[in-house]
Design a protein around this motif. Structure first.
Motif, mmCIF file in Angstrom:
data_model
loop_
_atom_site.group_PDB
_atom_site.id
_atom_site.type_symbol
_atom_site.label_atom_id
_atom_site.label_comp_id
_atom_site.label_asym_id
_atom_site.label_seq_id
_atom_site.Cartn_x
_atom_site.Cartn_y
_atom_site.Cartn_z
ATOM 1 N N ASP A 102 17.336 30.012 102.745
ATOM 2 C CA ASP A 102 16.944 29.409 104.023
ATOM 3 C C ASP A 102 16.084 30.361 104.845
ATOM 4 N N LEU A 103 16.344 31.656 104.731
ATOM 5 C CA LEU A 103 15.511 32.636 105.426
ATOM 6 C C LEU A 103 14.089 32.606 104.866
ATOM 7 N N VAL A 104 13.992 32.468 103.557
ATOM 8 C CA VAL A 104 12.664 32.330 102.932
ATOM 9 C C VAL A 104 11.954 31.112 103.491
ATOM 10 N N ARG A 105 12.669 30.007 103.581
ATOM 11 C CA ARG A 105 12.068 28.762 104.080
ATOM 12 C C ARG A 105 11.661 28.892 105.543
ATOM 13 N N ALA A 106 12.499 29.569 106.331
ATOM 14 C CA ALA A 106 12.210 29.718 107.762
ATOM 15 C C ALA A 106 10.923 30.503 108.002
ATOM 16 N N HIS A 107 10.579 31.414 107.083
ATOM 17 C CA HIS A 107 9.413 32.278 107.286
ATOM 18 C C HIS A 107 8.300 32.008 106.267
ATOM 19 N N ALA A 108 8.340 30.815 105.695
ATOM 20 C CA ALA A 108 7.334 30.477 104.686
ATOM 21 C C ALA A 108 5.923 30.539 105.245
ATOM 22 N N HIS A 109 5.756 30.246 106.525
ATOM 23 C CA HIS A 109 4.423 30.254 107.141
ATOM 24 C C HIS A 109 4.381 31.231 108.319
ATOM 25 N N SER A 110 5.102 32.336 108.197
ATOM 26 C CA SER A 110 5.187 33.300 109.284
ATOM 27 C C SER A 110 3.827 33.913 109.586
ATOM 28 N N ALA A 111 3.590 34.156 110.873
ATOM 29 C CA ALA A 111 2.380 34.864 111.282
ATOM 30 C C ALA A 111 2.494 36.366 111.006
ATOM 31 N N LEU A 112 3.700 36.790 110.608
ATOM 32 C CA LEU A 112 3.923 38.187 110.234
ATOM 33 C C LEU A 112 4.475 38.218 108.804
ATOM 34 N N PRO A 113 3.673 37.795 107.830
ATOM 35 C CA PRO A 113 4.198 37.607 106.476
ATOM 36 C C PRO A 113 4.732 38.879 105.830
ATOM 37 N N GLU A 114 4.083 40.021 106.075
ATOM 38 C CA GLU A 114 4.550 41.258 105.442
ATOM 39 C C GLU A 114 5.918 41.658 105.973
ATOM 40 N N LEU A 115 6.107 41.586 107.292
ATOM 41 C CA LEU A 115 7.392 41.952 107.879
ATOM 42 C C LEU A 115 8.468 40.950 107.473
ATOM 43 N N ALA A 116 8.116 39.671 107.461
ATOM 44 C CA ALA A 116 9.084 38.642 107.067
ATOM 45 C C ALA A 116 9.521 38.840 105.617
#
Length: 621
Positions: A102-116
């Motif tokens: 679910d954490l992966v899904r929550a940050h699938a389109h994060s504006a901070l992809p490297e940190l996520a």
């Protein structure tokens, strides 16, 4: 009954712009954007990044980790600030953490992809208690407390510079906003600590004001016209427990006595806090004593009540797993612990930490027949403790001063002096850590009486009739040597200082091996193995902490004044590989005053003065 597992969050992702927690009937963040909300409300609301500039360490304490966006926004602000503090410690509590998927899904389109991605990669098993996640070579630390905030906040030992109040809406999640919880938060505040939240709930603001905060309304985010900001300015300063004060907060140098697992772990943890370390040992090489064994196990434990031993061992095992990954140290991954006393369904496993397996399933993993069901620890395993010790010492950059016997300690104006048997100076520093084995007992003073020196002999079987693919433990253990043989053991004899290999002890080891393997008779083998000694406390937990100020005895460990600049880290028993990483981290926190990586109850459980306190409470016993 306590449980090792923490119930995960159930998240509704049907609206990707505003994930919902159905259990609370509320969204995790504004539809205007999670990172934008975090930057406006929590980062800017607490005067960041300006407030951390010029600081050695800055500590944020948050209620409600949620999807982790506040952490990511704060980490990103730290990264982008050229005048940032040296170290950022972000402490957050969460009753219902996300599953990794679910954490992966929550940050699938994060504006901070490297940190996520790094957050996902470091995400721990959902076990109760504190988890330390290190980023930026240890300069950014996430101390994630999984469990009920009302319990965890009482157990945290830290001083926060900024508070993020971010539970679900007060009317939907009142337990995170009432005066009782806010009072627990205020105990971690110091004058000048700030707080911020998107909520303008009046009872919350009144409670903050009554606890010594100056409370104001500020411009809100998106559709919310206002938000709350506050600054801690109490009329009367609360008294801090003497036993929780840092032992050497201004130290920039440290001397560690002992070049084994404990000493190497202390050197690494202190070096990551910016200290220049020197490791002293009377023997000519690193990992000279029991840390020089050819192989050893590491894993957590599980019990129905999730008591202090299980919780400490779990925290330690997870810390070891994380450090081995950071160091890139090759080791045997995964461990099976046979269960012969109780049915496995009497306790629940925890995904990612420990799993109950039938004898058939355990045999499939072991690549050989096992007669009993087993607990499988995927993050456990086996390795050579000497290789682990050397890896930690190399990573620490510590100077080694080997072949130097330390016979005495002498308190000086600016720290401690270490003297040899002739009274000559060996080394000196503002901070000294005693992290050796039984040869160091004379330096421990009264503590030495609380420790038992235990002899252990392990056996090498060069051609093993039964050789599991994974380390197997139970009544004894078996670790493959990678060449068709294995190591098995180990014996235990208290107070026995005989260094020679003994036929009788080898026979005991081989008999245990036969029972593990389900063999009708123990195999024969030439006498081969190694003898070493362990230091063991009566309650089978280590001794980590400060020593009492002479002539002062308090009725509680957390009230006991300690000798400045001196820390003990010993009594690692047969669990040196498992305990070292956490022990080193705890030593650094106790010395420098950073947030402790263990709850207060567990700090008491490993405090070196615990036995003296028990004797005072029960005289004549």
């Amino acid at each position: 009954m306590k449980s090792a597992a923490v119930p995960p969050a159930e998240v509704d992702f049907s609206d990707p712009g505003a994930p919902v927690a159905p259990a609370f009937g509320d969204v995790y963040h504004s539809r205007a954007g999670a990172l934008a909300q975090a930057r406006h409300v929590f980062v800017a609301g607490n005067g960041l990044p300006a407030r951390w500039r010029g600081r050695e360490r800055f500590v944020v304490l948050e209620t409600g980790f949620g999807l982790g966006n506040n952490f990511l926004a704060t980490w990103d602000a730290w990264r982008q600030d050229p005048a940032r503090c040296e170290r950022l410690v972000f402490v957050s509590v969460e009753k219902h953490p996300l599953r990794r998927e679910d954490l992966v899904r929550a940050h699938a389109h994060s504006a901070l992809p490297e940190l996520a991605r790094q957050l996902v990669d470091h995400w721990p098993p959902l076990t109760a208690g504190l988890h330390t996640l290190n980023f930026e070579s240890g300069c950014v630390e996430l101390l994630l407390g999984l469990g009920d905030a009302r319990e965890l906040l009482r157990e945290l030992v830290l001083q926060a510079d900024a508070l993020y109040l971010d539970g679900f809406a007060p009317q939907r999640n009142p337990e995170l906003w009432d005066e009782w919880l806010l009072k627990s938060l205020s105990r971690h505040a110091v004058p000048g600590t700030t707080a911020a939240t998107w909520s303008i709930n009046r009872p919350m603001r009144r409670a903050l004001a009554s606890l010594g905060f100056e409370v104001e309304l500020a411009a809100g985010f998106a559709s919310k016209p206002e938000m709350t900001v506050a600054r801690f300015a109490p009329r009367h300063l609360p008294q801090r427990p003497a036993g929780r004060e840092p032992l050497a907060p201004a130290a920039r140098r440290a001397v560690i006595v002992g070049a084994g697992l404990a000493g190497a772990a202390c050197a690494l943890a202190l070096a990551r806090q910016g200290l220049a370390c020197t490791v002293v040992d009377e023997l000519p090489g690193a990992a000279p004593a029991s840390s020089g064994n050819p192989a050893g196990l590491f894993h957590g434990t599980l019990n129905p009540d999730d008591g202090p031993h299980a919780r400490f061992n779990r925290a330690a095992a997870l810390a070891t797993q994380a450090l081995l990954a950071e160091l890139g140290l090759p080791h045997q991954q995964g461990l099976l612990r046979l269960e012969t006393r109780r049915p496995l369904d009497a306790m629940q496993g925890v995904p990612g930490y420990v799993q109950a397996l039938s004898a058939q399933a355990a045999s499939a993993l072991a690549g050989t027949t096992l007669a009993h069901p087993a607990w499988f620890y995927p993050g456990g395993g086996a390795l050579a403790p000497a290789a682990y010790t050397r890896a930690m010492l190399n990573a620490s950059g510590a100077a080694l001063l080997l072949g130097q016997h330390v016979a005495a300690l002498e308190e000086a104006v600016d720290g401690w002096r270490l003297l040899d048997a002739q009274g000559h100076l060996v080394a000196e520093a503002p901070l000294v850590v005693l992290a050796g084995g039984h040869a160091q007992l004379p330096l421990l003073g009264e503590l030495a009486a609380d420790l038992v020196v235990q002899r252990g002999q392990l056996t090498h079987l060069p051609a093993a009739p039964w050789c599991p693919a994974l380390p197997v433990a139970g009544e004894g253990y078996a670790i493959a040597d990678g060449q068709g043989g294995l190591w098995c053991g180990a014996t235990t004899q208290d107070g026995d200082l005989d260094p020679s290999l003994r036929e009788a002890d080898q026979a005991d080891n081989l008999a245990r091996y036969a029972r593990l393997a389900g063999l009708a008779a123990a195999p024969r083998a030439p006498l081969a193995g190694r003898v070493a000694w362990r230091l063991i406390a009566p309650d089978r937990l280590p001794l980590i902490g400060g020593l009492a100020t002479p002539g002062e005895a308090a009725e509680q460990l957390r009230l006991q004044p300690r000798r400045p600049g001196l820390v003990v880290c010993t009594g690692l028993a047969s669990r040196g590989i498992t305990w070292a990483a956490l022990a080193g981290r705890l030593v650094a926190a106790l010395a420098l005053g950073s947030p402790r990586p263990l709850e207060a109850e567990l700090l008491d459980a490993v405090d070196p003065l615990r036995f003296a306190l028990r004797r005072r409470r029960k005289p004549g016993r």
